[in-house]
Motif scaffolding. Sequence first.
Motif, short mmCIF file in Angstrom:
data_model
loop_
_atom_site.label_atom_id
_atom_site.label_comp_id
_atom_site.label_asym_id
_atom_site.label_seq_id
_atom_site.Cartn_x
_atom_site.Cartn_y
_atom_site.Cartn_z
N GLU A 265 0.85 -1.18 0.00
CA GLU A 265 0.00 0.00 0.00
C GLU A 265 0.90 1.25 0.00
N ARG A 283 1.12 0.27 -19.64
CA ARG A 283 -0.07 0.77 -18.94
C ARG A 283 -0.79 -0.37 -18.22
N VAL A 286 0.96 -0.80 -14.99
CA VAL A 286 0.57 0.23 -14.02
C VAL A 286 -0.73 -0.19 -13.33
N GLN A 287 -1.67 -0.72 -14.11
CA GLN A 287 -2.93 -1.18 -13.50
C GLN A 287 -2.69 -2.32 -12.52
N GLU A 290 -1.21 -0.85 -9.37
CA GLU A 290 -2.25 -0.04 -8.70
C GLU A 290 -3.22 -0.95 -7.94
N ARG A 292 -2.61 -3.48 -6.50
CA ARG A 292 -1.96 -3.98 -5.26
C ARG A 292 -1.56 -2.85 -4.34
N ALA A 294 -0.16 0.27 -5.12
CA ALA A 294 0.92 1.21 -5.45
C ALA A 294 0.36 2.61 -5.74
N LYS A 295 1.21 3.58 -5.42
CA LYS A 295 0.90 4.98 -5.78
C LYS A 295 1.61 5.23 -7.10
N THR A 296 0.88 5.47 -8.16
CA THR A 296 1.51 5.47 -9.48
C THR A 296 1.51 6.83 -10.16
N CYS A 297 2.38 6.91 -11.13
CA CYS A 297 2.54 8.13 -11.91
C CYS A 297 3.02 7.70 -13.30
N THR A 308 -5.12 10.82 -18.07
CA THR A 308 -4.74 10.69 -16.67
C THR A 308 -3.22 10.73 -16.45
N THR A 310 0.47 11.82 -15.69
CA THR A 310 0.96 12.89 -14.81
C THR A 310 1.73 13.94 -15.59
#
Length: 357
Positions: A265, A283, A286-287, A290, A292, A294-297, A308, A310
């Motif tokens: 987290e 991508r 990234v999903q 996320e 699981r 994660a804080k993504t960018c 979306t 950044t």
Amino acid sequence: EKGTYPHFMLKEIDEQPPVIRKIIQEYQDDHDNIKLDPEVRKAMLDSDRVYIIAAGTSYHAGLVGKQFIEKLANVPVEVHIASEFSYNMPLLSEKPLFVFISQSGETADSRSVLVRIKELGHPSLTITNVPGSTLSREANYTLHLHAGPEIAVASTKAYTAQIAVLVILAVDTAQAKGINLEFDPLQELGIVASVMESLTDQKETFEKIAADFFTETRNAFYIGRGMDYFVVQEASLKLKEISYIQAEGFAGGELKHGTIALIEEGTPVIALSTQKNVNYSIRGNVQEVEARGAKTCIISIEGLEQDTDTFVIPHVHELLTPLASVVPMQLLAYYAALHRDCDVDKPRNLAKSVTVE
Ligand code: F6R
């Protein structure tokens, strides 16, 4: 001198557009064609395989350079970490050319490879920022980076200069072999310089992302595929060495083979997507992270962007994306170190030129 800059690193990040322009100028003839030492051209043409030897950031530039030389000039390339070469020495081809990439030209690990291959009688080229340096004097040929002195321990402008000179080397070889390239490399490098400028003009954006992602965390991950995988390895090295955050640059496709277990987290994951052929897959990664926690960018490029994302880098030629995409990564590392009160220009335990093996 730092002038009005708080740190050499920031100054050197900002110097990248003029350095690229200087390289264009230095390697251009009166007819806007590439100008290169004819002996270097001959060495490239005579060789059946290029062995790039380097350490750290210069090794990361070598990974990108391999793509240029293979894709443009159709010459096979191996890239080796200098300190590993003697234990894991590959079987050499009939006519190897050794290319040493070194900002300082003094790296002992690289020099020991040079000494060894000279004993074996193989030709060598050093690509360096310091023409009178040991590696430059001891190799058969030298290409100069023209980046000006790099003072900050964390290498920035030397990395982009190395990549630019490697493009020129690859294009020159391709042209000498009569390979028709569908782009004007010097013109495309000029576009890169302008794009770099637009990136260094947006420092507040990267300062904010760094504050948001890196102020508190103990670890961070960067992911990319293809060309972007090489840049995220450099991004993570930059972050590690100056902010002391434990960082890793992963190939997106490798996550599922083990490393995704590290995602918790709030774990920061920065994804880079500048290549059309991997845009969809990265991508997807990234999903997965996320989902699981994660804080993504996502940092993407014009033409491949989604709402979306950044940050979106202006368009540059697809082969030259590392020159642009590394700039946000350098700035993220710089501001991460600043927010964490680290000594940006002189990180602990590190020296600018590593003259011991
Ligand atoms: C990282 C860094 C080092 C150097 C490495 C090789 O920011 O500066 O990883 O890239 O020590 O140094 P040179 O290029 O001088 O051989």
